[in-house]
Design a protein around this motif. Structure first.
Motif, PDB file in Angstrom:
ATOM      1  N   LEU A 169      56.551  40.392  40.869  1.00 25.23           N
ATOM      2  CA  LEU A 169      55.713  39.771  40.139  1.00 25.23           C
ATOM      3  C   LEU A 169      54.383  39.461  40.523  1.00 25.23           C
ATOM      4  O   LEU A 169      53.457  39.651  39.582  1.00 25.23           O
ATOM      5  CB  LEU A 169      56.482  38.339  39.992  1.00 25.23           C
ATOM      6  CG  LEU A 169      57.779  38.160  39.083  1.00 25.23           C
ATOM      7  CD1 LEU A 169      58.282  36.591  39.195  1.00 25.23           C
ATOM      8  CD2 LEU A 169      57.697  38.587  37.845  1.00 25.23           C
ATOM      9  N   LEU A 170      54.087  39.379  41.819  1.00 22.06           N
ATOM     10  CA  LEU A 170      52.672  39.521  42.530  1.00 22.06           C
ATOM     11  C   LEU A 170      51.864  40.598  42.007  1.00 22.06           C
ATOM     12  O   LEU A 170      51.002  40.679  41.571  1.00 22.06           O
ATOM     13  CB  LEU A 170      52.706  38.858  43.859  1.00 22.06           C
ATOM     14  CG  LEU A 170      51.356  38.870  44.186  1.00 22.06           C
ATOM     15  CD1 LEU A 170      50.406  37.656  43.665  1.00 22.06           C
ATOM     16  CD2 LEU A 170      51.461  38.494  45.803  1.00 22.06           C
ATOM     17  N   PHE A 171      52.756  41.645  42.159  1.00 18.55           N
ATOM     18  CA  PHE A 171      52.221  42.851  41.933  1.00 18.55           C
ATOM     19  C   PHE A 171      51.714  43.213  40.590  1.00 18.55           C
ATOM     20  O   PHE A 171      50.513  43.685  40.406  1.00 18.55           O
ATOM     21  CB  PHE A 171      53.073  44.037  42.431  1.00 18.55           C
ATOM     22  CG  PHE A 171      52.644  45.538  42.270  1.00 18.55           C
ATOM     23  CD1 PHE A 171      51.604  46.164  43.033  1.00 18.55           C
ATOM     24  CD2 PHE A 171      53.261  46.208  41.317  1.00 18.55           C
ATOM     25  CE1 PHE A 171      51.328  47.273  42.790  1.00 18.55           C
ATOM     26  CE2 PHE A 171      52.775  47.618  40.847  1.00 18.55           C
ATOM     27  CZ  PHE A 171      51.718  47.961  41.709  1.00 18.55           C
ATOM     28  N   GLN A 172      52.836  42.984  39.780  1.00 22.21           N
ATOM     29  CA  GLN A 172      52.324  43.096  38.194  1.00 22.21           C
ATOM     30  C   GLN A 172      51.321  42.228  37.817  1.00 22.21           C
ATOM     31  O   GLN A 172      50.381  42.677  36.992  1.00 22.21           O
ATOM     32  CB  GLN A 172      53.750  42.693  37.519  1.00 22.21           C
ATOM     33  CG  GLN A 172      54.660  43.721  37.815  1.00 22.21           C
ATOM     34  CD  GLN A 172      54.607  45.370  37.310  1.00 22.21           C
ATOM     35  OE1 GLN A 172      53.718  45.522  36.549  1.00 22.21           O
ATOM     36  NE2 GLN A 172      55.105  46.276  38.043  1.00 22.21           N
ATOM     37  N   TYR A 173      51.254  41.077  38.601  1.00 22.99           N
ATOM     38  CA  TYR A 173      49.860  40.052  38.037  1.00 22.99           C
ATOM     39  C   TYR A 173      48.685  40.850  38.483  1.00 22.99           C
ATOM     40  O   TYR A 173      47.560  40.981  37.814  1.00 22.99           O
ATOM     41  CB  TYR A 173      50.062  38.907  38.822  1.00 22.99           C
ATOM     42  CG  TYR A 173      49.058  37.893  38.495  1.00 22.99           C
ATOM     43  CD1 TYR A 173      48.780  37.386  37.312  1.00 22.99           C
ATOM     44  CD2 TYR A 173      48.219  37.482  39.488  1.00 22.99           C
ATOM     45  CE1 TYR A 173      47.684  36.359  37.074  1.00 22.99           C
ATOM     46  CE2 TYR A 173      46.905  36.543  39.198  1.00 22.99           C
ATOM     47  CZ  TYR A 173      46.952  36.153  38.149  1.00 22.99           C
ATOM     48  OH  TYR A 173      45.651  35.472  37.777  1.00 22.99           O
ATOM     49  N   THR A 174      48.568  41.155  39.845  1.00 22.48           N
ATOM     50  CA  THR A 174      47.303  41.463  40.377  1.00 22.48           C
ATOM     51  C   THR A 174      46.722  42.850  39.903  1.00 22.48           C
ATOM     52  O   THR A 174      45.786  43.353  40.285  1.00 22.48           O
ATOM     53  CB  THR A 174      47.319  41.311  42.172  1.00 22.48           C
ATOM     54  OG1 THR A 174      48.517  42.392  42.436  1.00 22.48           O
ATOM     55  CG2 THR A 174      47.856  40.209  42.608  1.00 22.48           C
ATOM     56  N   ARG A 175      47.792  43.690  39.457  1.00 24.06           N
ATOM     57  CA  ARG A 175      47.464  45.023  39.160  1.00 24.06           C
ATOM     58  C   ARG A 175      46.674  45.229  37.821  1.00 24.06           C
ATOM     59  O   ARG A 175      46.181  46.177  37.080  1.00 24.06           O
ATOM     60  CB  ARG A 175      48.483  46.172  39.207  1.00 24.06           C
ATOM     61  CG  ARG A 175      49.667  45.772  37.994  1.00 24.06           C
ATOM     62  CD  ARG A 175      50.822  46.911  38.410  1.00 24.06           C
ATOM     63  NE  ARG A 175      50.480  48.171  37.965  1.00 24.06           N
ATOM     64  CZ  ARG A 175      50.625  48.602  36.564  1.00 24.06           C
ATOM     65  NH1 ARG A 175      51.290  47.775  35.570  1.00 24.06           N
ATOM     66  NH2 ARG A 175      50.324  49.732  36.230  1.00 24.06           N
ATOM     67  N   GLN A 176      46.540  44.125  36.948  1.00 21.12           N
ATOM     68  CA  GLN A 176      46.113  43.941  35.711  1.00 21.12           C
ATOM     69  C   GLN A 176      44.557  44.390  35.840  1.00 21.12           C
ATOM     70  O   GLN A 176      43.733  43.823  36.550  1.00 21.12           O
ATOM     71  CB  GLN A 176      46.223  42.701  35.039  1.00 21.12           C
ATOM     72  CG  GLN A 176      47.766  42.107  34.718  1.00 21.12           C
ATOM     73  CD  GLN A 176      47.852  40.920  34.198  1.00 21.12           C
ATOM     74  OE1 GLN A 176      47.743  40.618  32.941  1.00 21.12           O
ATOM     75  NE2 GLN A 176      48.014  39.956  35.075  1.00 21.12           N
ATOM     76  N   ARG A 177      44.048  45.206  34.900  1.00 18.46           N
ATOM     77  CA  ARG A 177      42.581  45.331  34.981  1.00 18.46           C
ATOM     78  C   ARG A 177      41.794  44.035  35.156  1.00 18.46           C
ATOM     79  O   ARG A 177      40.660  44.094  35.856  1.00 18.46           O
ATOM     80  CB  ARG A 177      42.189  46.156  33.920  1.00 18.46           C
ATOM     81  CG  ARG A 177      42.744  47.564  33.831  1.00 18.46           C
ATOM     82  CD  ARG A 177      42.119  48.466  32.780  1.00 18.46           C
ATOM     83  NE  ARG A 177      42.638  49.966  32.826  1.00 18.46           N
ATOM     84  CZ  ARG A 177      43.518  50.237  32.239  1.00 18.46           C
ATOM     85  NH1 ARG A 177      44.324  49.369  31.544  1.00 18.46           N
ATOM     86  NH2 ARG A 177      43.920  51.447  32.225  1.00 18.46           N
ATOM     87  N   SER A 178      42.218  43.152  34.073  1.00 19.72           N
ATOM     88  CA  SER A 178      41.385  41.945  34.269  1.00 19.72           C
ATOM     89  C   SER A 178      41.356  40.920  35.457  1.00 19.72           C
ATOM     90  O   SER A 178      40.357  40.575  36.025  1.00 19.72           O
ATOM     91  CB  SER A 178      41.769  40.998  33.072  1.00 19.72           C
ATOM     92  OG  SER A 178      43.205  40.540  33.164  1.00 19.72           O
ATOM     93  N   ILE A 179      42.488  40.996  36.161  1.00 18.22           N
ATOM     94  CA  ILE A 179      42.602  40.407  37.430  1.00 18.22           C
ATOM     95  C   ILE A 179      41.876  41.288  38.518  1.00 18.22           C
ATOM     96  O   ILE A 179      41.307  40.707  39.311  1.00 18.22           O
ATOM     97  CB  ILE A 179      43.975  40.266  37.977  1.00 18.22           C
ATOM     98  CG1 ILE A 179      44.846  39.435  36.676  1.00 18.22           C
ATOM     99  CG2 ILE A 179      44.189  39.424  39.300  1.00 18.22           C
ATOM    100  CD1 ILE A 179      44.131  38.205  36.456  1.00 18.22           C
TER     101      ILE A 179
END
Length: 307
Positions: A169-179
């Motif tokens: 979940l952390l990976f999917q969150y941090t890999r967003q372009r906006s993040i």
């Protein structure tokens, strides 16, 4: 604000290491009186992060840049990742591909991996440049006060990220372009250096099969040899470049620790964040260039005195 360097495209190549494809760049030509430079990126980055450095430095040096296993365009196998693994990768790349000892230039995680090479495989390193280098010092250093709350929280976070679901979940969150953009804007002093290209360069490898497991493995990998222990074994010239506005590390405090264990180092504090080589490339390139040339001359003089 620093002028933007031109960044001509440099074709890459692949090297097979332990059955895995490793991506690298090469620019410039062999200089008989000057050692080659090997540039090593930080966590989540790649050879793309050196796009403002390679061509400029290649005017004076034989320059190489490499994607560590698990990052960039290199393979991302499901295995344990550690400083020892990347140390061996870099050491064998220098031996098999470059063909002679090099000056290693590493940012963040790449700095720690470079230090491991220089200290543990000294035959591969003629010099070392650390740019906001990562890596732990011994926890029971003199003057460090115990903090039960901090230590408990640290262990709790460590346990959490050992869980597959949490790291995914952390990976999917941090890999967003906006993040990615928000994170870069926090660690770059000059926000204009956070370009769409930079965001895309970091986002793109996160789409590769295996990227999520690499991310999880880094949290699970055992800490390698501590920085103070590595410095006690170091014998080559060391240049340290510190982006003072780095929110992830207190450069002045870390500088004191590095100097404590390797007082003969050379260092500069720069108006930049965690990645000065990308944020203020002309300053960093010039410092690397002048230091590398002077260190070579000093080594020649010392060799002549011994003869």
């Amino acid at each position: 604000m620093e002028a933007t360097l031109t960044t001509p495209a440099i074709p890459g190549a692949y090297w097979k290491w332990r059955g895995h494809s490793i991506y690298y760049l090469h620019a410039g030509s062999r200089q008989p009186q000057r050692p080659p430079l090997l540039l090593i990126h930080g966590f989540g980055a790649s050879t793309d992060h050196w796009r403002k450095n390679v061509a400029d430095l290649a005017a004076d040096f034989d320059v190489w840049a490499i994607d560590l296993l698990g990052f960039g365009r290199s393979a991302k196998p499901d295995q344990l990742y550690s400083g020892d693994l990347w140390r061996d990768q870099l050491h064998e790349f220098i031996t098999e591909v470059i063909g002679e000892p090099a000056i290693l230039v590493g940012n963040s995680l790449g700095g720690y991996a470079s230090l491991c090479v220089a200290a543990q495989r000294p035959e591969s390193a003629l010099g070392l440049v650390l740019i906001n280098s990562a890596g732990p010092f011994t926890s029971n250093e003199p003057g460090r006060q115990p903090d039960p709350m901090r230590d408990t929280l640290k262990e709790g976070m460590k346990w959490l990220f050992l869980q597959d679901w949490a790291s995914f979940l952390l990976f999917q969150y941090t890999r967003q372009r906006s993040i990615i953009r928000k994170t870069l804007e926090k660690v770059y002093l000059d926000k204009s250096a956070v370009t769409d290209q930079l965001v895309e360069d970091i986002y793109r490898p996160s789409c590769d099969a295996g990227a999520a497991k690499v991310f999880a493995s880094v949290f699970r990998s055992p800490q390698g040899e501590k920085v103070d222990s590595l410095l006690s074994r170091l014998n080559c010239p060391l240049l340290m470049l510190w982006g003072e506005a780095d929110p992830w590390m207190n450069s002045r405090e870390r500088s004191i620790k590095f100097r404590q264990y390797y007082p003969q180092l050379t260092e500069y504090f720069l108006r930049a964040g965690h990645c000065p080589h990308d944020e203020i490339p002309e300053q960093v390139n010039n410092l690397i260039r002048s230091w590398a040339l002077s260190s070579v001359e000093n080594q020649k003089a010392e060799a002549s005195e011994k003869e």
